[in-house]
Write an enzyme that holds these catalytic residues in place. Structure first.
Site, PDB file in Angstrom:
ATOM      1  N   GLY A  56     -69.811  61.781  -8.288  1.00 44.22           N
ATOM      2  CA  GLY A  56     -68.881  61.323  -7.269  1.00 44.22           C
ATOM      3  C   GLY A  56     -69.552  60.852  -6.004  1.00 44.22           C
ATOM      4  N   SER A  57     -68.768  60.793  -4.959  1.00 44.43           N
ATOM      5  CA  SER A  57     -69.134  60.214  -3.671  1.00 44.43           C
ATOM      6  C   SER A  57     -70.173  61.033  -2.926  1.00 44.43           C
ATOM      7  CB  SER A  57     -67.877  60.109  -2.810  1.00 44.43           C
ATOM      8  OG  SER A  57     -68.197  59.816  -1.484  1.00 44.43           O
ATOM      9  N   THR A  58     -70.923  60.349  -2.068  1.00 39.91           N
ATOM     10  CA  THR A  58     -71.897  61.026  -1.220  1.00 39.91           C
ATOM     11  C   THR A  58     -71.224  61.966  -0.228  1.00 39.91           C
ATOM     12  OG1 THR A  58     -71.881  59.145   0.281  1.00 39.91           O
ATOM     13  CG2 THR A  58     -73.627  59.200  -1.373  1.00 39.91           C
ATOM     14  N   GLY A  60     -69.489  64.270  -1.034  1.00 39.48           N
ATOM     15  CA  GLY A  60     -69.602  65.576  -1.675  1.00 39.48           C
ATOM     16  C   GLY A  60     -70.635  66.466  -0.995  1.00 39.48           C
TER      17      GLY A  60
END
Length: 124
Positions: A56-58, A60
């Site tokens: 997922g996205s940074t 996170g």
């Protein structure tokens, strides 16, 4: 027994192991206030953790930091392969982390000690 791997985030922590073969997305998959996995499709939904890698996205990384600030972070993280999102998150949050262990983890519920400084996991 001691397993040796690669150090990701320094520090030492002890806790009950809970492992899964399913990756975790911290952005949208974990409630940063409670530490509960809220991704209904994840097998650890409503429990605590140890997982192969993040996804997922940074953002996170910042969710891991928020978990730490809220007192709901995991004691430590063990990954098969720690990618950048989880590595940065554990470092800024001060969560000990290791990956690339040489050997198999014990069963869920076993108390393990993760030494992120030395890159080891020990258990009886």
């Amino acid at each position: 027994m001691n397993l040796t791997g690669r150090s990701i985030s320094k520090g030492t922590a002890e806790g009950e192991l809970l492992k899964t073969d399913t990756p975790i997305s911290f952005l949208g998959g974990v409630d940063p206030r409670t530490g509960v996995i809220i991704d209904a499709a994840h097998p650890l939904a409503g429990k605590v953790l140890a997982f192969p890698y993040g996804k997922g996205s940074t953002v996170g990384s910042y969710v891991l930091y928020a978990l730490s600030r809220n007192g709901t972070a995991p004691a430590a993280v063990i990954n098969t392969e720690c990618e950048t999102i989880i590595a940065i998150g554990t470092i800024i949050a001060g969560i000990p982390a290791v990956d690339r262990l040489e050997g198999d983890l014990p069963e869920n519920g076993t108390v393990v000690t993760v030494n992120g400084t030395e890159g080891t996991v020990s258990f009886a």
